[in-house]
Design an enzyme around this catalytic site. Structure first.
Site, PDB file in Angstrom:
ATOM      1  CB  SER A 135      -0.887   0.005   1.250  1.00  0.00           C
ATOM      2  OG  SER A 135      -1.497   1.265   1.457  1.00  0.00           O
ATOM      3  CE1 TYR A 148      -3.856  -2.007   5.380  1.00  0.00           C
ATOM      4  CE2 TYR A 148      -3.320   0.298   4.988  1.00  0.00           C
ATOM      5  CZ  TYR A 148      -3.671  -0.947   4.501  1.00  0.00           C
ATOM      6  OH  TYR A 148      -3.829  -1.145   3.147  1.00  0.00           O
TER       7      TYR A 148
END
Length: 249
Positions: A135, A148
């Site tokens: 990501s 995350y």
């Protein structure tokens, strides 16, 4: 001869779109996920080119049983797409749930490492490829990203280290790092908050799962002598923000 791709998290979003893209191109597709009914629906749509494996990716014993059940061409994995993952919560670290942190680590880090390790012998034998879904959170921190973002930084660095260890085997490894993409990601992260989902994507012209599927297919279609080490993609509407400054008084 067609090739075989194994896609984790094929029940929605990136994984589901990627399954459709590869099946359309004549690949055999093994799709994993917890929601058996969604995999069955995908099987009904894609036909004999799709093989569903329903299991919780954080359950190593279930993973072993599922992978051992593969036979024939579906056992001959040419490409592993490590897509399964999630974000939970948007609060600052001091207000987060430790259980949410542990779930993200178990799914995004431990399970990804486990399935990769188990499939490496097959991938080496077939001079295959691995695409790991990281990501932009691996590169650019933001408030509420805490664990995350850290898990996605692991995925990025794990991809680089795999490339180093697999030197000379012919196996290609890519870290794919998308930005804002419209999927169930935000619903999961916010505990099913539909208003938060709408707000996240309203007017943003975000990336779509099909965009990521097309990118993964392009990576897989590159010549065998070419490795895409890392690729970061954002919608045109998204760019970097300035550094914040907290001022006293």
């Amino acid at each position: 001869m067609s090739s075989t791709v194994l896609i984790t998290g094929a029940t929605a979003g990136f994984g589901q779109a990627t399954a459709r893209r590869f099946a359309k191109a004549g690949w055999r597709v093994v799709g994993t996920g917890r929601r058996a009914e969604r995999l069955d629906e995908l099987k009904a749509e894609l036909g004999e080119s799709f093989h569903p494996l329903a299991f919780d990716i954080t359950d190593e014993a279930a993973m072993d049983a599922a992978l051992e059940s593969l036979s024939g061409p579906f056992a001959e994995i040419d490409l592993l797409v490590n897509n399964a993952g999630l974000a939970l919560g948007t609060a600052p670290a001091q207000d987060c749930s430790l259980a949410d942190w542990q779930t993200m680590i178990a799914t995004n880090v431990s399970a990804l490492a486990a399935i990769t390790h188990k499939l490496l012998p097959r991938l080496i034998e077939r001079k295959g490829a691995i695409v790991n879904l990281s990501s932009i959170a691996a590169n650019w921190p933001y408030p509420g990203g805490n664990v995350y973002g850290a898990t996605k930084a692991f995925v990025q660095q794990f991809s680089r280290n795999l490339r180093t260890d697999l030197h000379g085997t012919g196996v290609r490894v890519t870290s794919l790092e998308p930005g804002l993409c419209e999927s169930e990601f935000t619903l999961v992260r916010t505990g099913g908050n539909t208003e938060a989902y709408k707000s996240a994507y309203a007017g943003a012209n975000a990336l779509q799962p099909e965009d990521l599927a097309e990118t993964i297919f392009w990576i897989a279609s590159c010549p065998p002598h070419m490795n895409v080490n890392q690729i970061e993609v954002m919608p045109v509407s998204q760019s970097w923000n300035g550094q914040r400054i907290h001022r006293e008084g």
